[in-house]
Design a protein around this motif. Structure first.
Motif, PDB file in Angstrom:
ATOM      1  N   LYS A   1      18.420  -9.382  49.875  1.00 20.71           N
ATOM      2  CA  LYS A   1      18.792  -9.597  48.461  1.00 20.71           C
ATOM      3  C   LYS A   1      20.259  -9.227  48.244  1.00 20.71           C
ATOM      4  O   LYS A   1      20.975  -9.898  47.511  1.00 20.71           O
ATOM      5  CB  LYS A   1      17.887  -8.759  47.565  1.00 20.71           C
ATOM      6  CG  LYS A   1      16.481  -9.319  47.447  1.00 20.71           C
ATOM      7  CD  LYS A   1      15.618  -8.352  46.669  1.00 20.71           C
ATOM      8  CE  LYS A   1      14.181  -8.842  46.565  1.00 20.71           C
ATOM      9  NZ  LYS A   1      13.264  -7.744  46.212  1.00 20.71           N
ATOM     10  N   ARG A   2      20.685  -8.162  48.908  1.00 20.18           N
ATOM     11  CA  ARG A   2      22.076  -7.723  48.753  1.00 20.18           C
ATOM     12  C   ARG A   2      23.031  -8.778  49.306  1.00 20.18           C
ATOM     13  O   ARG A   2      24.085  -9.038  48.737  1.00 20.18           O
ATOM     14  CB  ARG A   2      22.267  -6.389  49.496  1.00 20.18           C
ATOM     15  CG  ARG A   2      23.291  -5.474  48.837  1.00 20.18           C
ATOM     16  CD  ARG A   2      23.388  -4.152  49.558  1.00 20.18           C
ATOM     17  NE  ARG A   2      22.248  -3.293  49.329  1.00 20.18           N
ATOM     18  CZ  ARG A   2      21.353  -2.953  50.252  1.00 20.18           C
ATOM     19  NH1 ARG A   2      21.455  -3.362  51.493  1.00 20.18           N
ATOM     20  NH2 ARG A   2      20.342  -2.178  49.931  1.00 20.18           N
ATOM     21  N   LEU A   3      22.638  -9.407  50.417  1.00 17.66           N
ATOM     22  CA  LEU A   3      23.527 -10.377  51.068  1.00 17.66           C
ATOM     23  C   LEU A   3      23.296 -11.813  50.587  1.00 17.66           C
ATOM     24  O   LEU A   3      24.051 -12.719  50.953  1.00 17.66           O
ATOM     25  CB  LEU A   3      23.318 -10.329  52.591  1.00 17.66           C
ATOM     26  CG  LEU A   3      23.653  -8.989  53.262  1.00 17.66           C
ATOM     27  CD1 LEU A   3      23.094  -8.947  54.680  1.00 17.66           C
ATOM     28  CD2 LEU A   3      25.163  -8.771  53.284  1.00 17.66           C
ATOM     29  N   GLY A   4      22.230 -12.016  49.816  1.00 12.39           N
ATOM     30  CA  GLY A   4      21.909 -13.382  49.372  1.00 12.39           C
ATOM     31  C   GLY A   4      21.365 -14.250  50.488  1.00 12.39           C
ATOM     32  O   GLY A   4      21.539 -15.469  50.492  1.00 12.39           O
ATOM     33  N   LEU A   5      20.665 -13.642  51.461  1.00 12.48           N
ATOM     34  CA  LEU A   5      20.142 -14.388  52.609  1.00 12.48           C
ATOM     35  C   LEU A   5      18.657 -14.104  52.816  1.00 12.48           C
ATOM     36  O   LEU A   5      18.212 -12.976  52.591  1.00 12.48           O
ATOM     37  CB  LEU A   5      20.873 -13.963  53.895  1.00 12.48           C
ATOM     38  CG  LEU A   5      22.341 -14.343  54.031  1.00 12.48           C
ATOM     39  CD1 LEU A   5      22.937 -13.639  55.247  1.00 12.48           C
ATOM     40  CD2 LEU A   5      22.477 -15.855  54.163  1.00 12.48           C
ATOM     41  N   PRO A   6      17.895 -15.090  53.290  1.00 17.59           N
ATOM     42  CA  PRO A   6      16.509 -14.788  53.660  1.00 17.59           C
ATOM     43  C   PRO A   6      16.467 -13.860  54.878  1.00 17.59           C
ATOM     44  O   PRO A   6      17.393 -13.876  55.705  1.00 17.59           O
ATOM     45  CB  PRO A   6      15.899 -16.146  53.994  1.00 17.59           C
ATOM     46  CG  PRO A   6      17.013 -17.102  54.124  1.00 17.59           C
ATOM     47  CD  PRO A   6      18.234 -16.513  53.476  1.00 17.59           C
TER      48      PRO A   6
ATOM     49  N   PRO B   1      16.381 -15.206  48.798  1.00 20.19           N
ATOM     50  CA  PRO B   1      16.935 -14.031  49.476  1.00 20.19           C
ATOM     51  C   PRO B   1      15.866 -12.987  49.801  1.00 20.19           C
ATOM     52  O   PRO B   1      14.859 -12.891  49.099  1.00 20.19           O
ATOM     53  CB  PRO B   1      17.942 -13.459  48.473  1.00 20.19           C
ATOM     54  CG  PRO B   1      17.902 -14.300  47.264  1.00 20.19           C
ATOM     55  CD  PRO B   1      16.904 -15.403  47.449  1.00 20.19           C
ATOM     56  N   GLY B   2      16.076 -12.229  50.846  1.00 22.32           N
ATOM     57  CA  GLY B   2      15.100 -11.217  51.263  1.00 22.32           C
ATOM     58  C   GLY B   2      13.849 -11.899  51.777  1.00 22.32           C
ATOM     59  O   GLY B   2      13.912 -12.880  52.510  1.00 22.32           O
ATOM     60  N   LEU B   3      12.685 -11.380  51.370  1.00 21.38           N
ATOM     61  CA  LEU B   3      11.430 -12.018  51.778  1.00 21.38           C
ATOM     62  C   LEU B   3      11.198 -13.320  51.023  1.00 21.38           C
ATOM     63  O   LEU B   3      10.345 -14.122  51.395  1.00 21.38           O
ATOM     64  CB  LEU B   3      10.247 -11.065  51.513  1.00 21.38           C
ATOM     65  CG  LEU B   3      10.231  -9.759  52.310  1.00 21.38           C
ATOM     66  CD1 LEU B   3       9.058  -8.893  51.860  1.00 21.38           C
ATOM     67  CD2 LEU B   3      10.147 -10.024  53.807  1.00 21.38           C
TER      68      LEU B   3
END
Ligand SMILES: O=C(O)C[C@H]1C=CC(=O)O1
Ligand SMILES: [Mn+2]
Length: 382
Positions: free
Chosen positions: A116-121, A355-357
């Motif tokens: 979530k912090r990086l905006g990536l899954p 993002p994240g999970l």
């Protein structure tokens, strides 16, 4: 830098859609330990630690997972930079031995936060990145009755939800189990792949007889026929039986994976994030398999939506996934605890993209099913 803020752990008990009959336990509900970590900037990460049948499957129970986190892991988080997931997990491993399910729940929450912090899954943060956006999904036929299982399998094929069926055996004598499996193989011949899971319940002699009969019946794969520490027996069965042997309970992280590979103890690995000790450890298990020429299957501990999404994020990084996955856990439950359910269509599970999970909890559902029922009033449901 992400400093620790708060952590909450609670057990959610959700009924199953029908009794799920395994050799070691019959499930009527699934108990999921949900972990919610919030860092000092307010970024939230969700994790799940789930096992099967209390203490009947493995050495951790829902209660022990929660207590390991609350008592021993939580104090360590406050001295860690949570944005450094591997460093945080290494710090935890120096003070907490074993407890793979508890560690997996924490690592999952940390990876969710990091994504979530990086905006990536999460799939872009582990295992070299995502190589697939959907995963084939098996279903377990385990009602305890052959005709009910066949009806259930037909419905799954009609709905285009599953065309791989895993049957749970090992509770009855070998001949009775083989008769049950053979009837199902006959019913689905040419239309579905049939595999069995013995969950360690055969002796080597029973496995020699059982695997030969199952091969003749049309079974494609036999999972963990003998005890998880019977490595010599697994190697002999792998060498002499035609039907491939898949390791499940025997796999408890990279070191066990290496031992099984070195002994030629399995042709397929059921990779599980919790049993391995987390997503990174499971990724290492998969790397050992690939290097050793062992095929991959994405396993489950019948997690709910959170653990299933986490597993999907990892399995989406496997370049080869010859035997598919069994990430059907949420579909076995009467209630979905995610705000937006995972998407199953055309025999596959879509790997969440966000993002994240890539998931959000349904807080009302969680409040309704959590065991302690101490949820804040804002989440209360009439
Ligand atoms: O593989 C196991 O042993 C556990 C689990 C996976 C599917 C299912 O029905 O049970
Ligand atoms: Mn299994």
């Amino acid at each position: 830098m992400a400093a620790f803020g708060t952590i909450e752990t609670f057990i959610v008990d959700v009924p199953t859609i029908r009794p799920h009959v395994l050799a070691m336990a019959t499930m009527h509900a699934q108990s999921m330990v949900i972990v919610r970590i919030i860092d000092a900037d307010g970024v939230e990460g969700i994790g799940e630690g789930t096992t099967i049948g209390g203490l009947s499957y493995g050495e951790e129970s829902p209660e022990s997972i929660k207590s390991a986190i609350d008592t021993y892991i939580e104090p360590l988080l406050s001295v860690c930079d949570l944005s450094r997931v591997r460093e945080t997990m290494a710090r935890i491993s120096r003070s907490v031995r074993g407890n793979h399910f508890a560690k997996c729940a924490i690592e999952t929450a940390l990876l969710d936060m990091a994504g979530k912090r990086l905006g990536l899954p999460v799939s872009e943060l582990i295992g070299g990145g995502r190589v697939r956006s959907s995963l084939p999904v098996a279903w377990t036929l385990a009602s305890g009755d052959t005709l009910t299982d066949i009806e259930e399998g037909e419905a799954m094929l009609d709905q285009r939800r599953h065309r791989i069926f895993k049957l749970k055996i090992g509770k009855r004598d070998v001949a009775a189990d083989v008769a049950h499996v053979a009837a199902i193989c006959k019913a689905f011949a040419g239309r579905a792949s049939i595999r069995v899971d013995v969950n360690q319940n055969w002796t080597e002699a029973q496995a020699v007889r059982g695997m030969a009969m199952l091969h003749d019946a049309g079974v494609d794969l036999v999972e963990q026929p003998v005890a998880r520490d019977s490595l010599d027996a697994m190697a002999r069965l792998s060498q002499h039986q035609t039907v491939p042997l898949m390791a499940d309970e025997a796999l408890n992280g990279p070191r066990s994976a290496f031992r099984i590979a070195a002994a030629a103890g399995a042709g397929v690995f059921a990779v599980k994030i919790a049993q391995s000790g987390g997503l990174h450890a499971a990724s290492e298990v998969a790397a050992i398999a690939v290097s050793a020429g062992i095929c991959l299957y994405g396993g489950t501990m019948l997690e709910g939506g959170v653990g299933t999404a986490a597993s999907a994020q990892l399995f989406a990084t496997f370049p080869e996934l010859e035997w598919g996955t069994e990430l059907f856990g949420p579909l076995l439950l009467t209630e979905e605890i995610l705000a937006t359910p995972l998407v199953y269509s055309d025999f596959e599970l879509a790997v969440p993209e966000g993002p994240g999970l890539g998931i959000v909890l349904d807080e009302d559902k969680v409040a309704r099913f959590r065991r302690d029922a101490t949820a804040p009033a804002i989440y209360a449901v009439a």
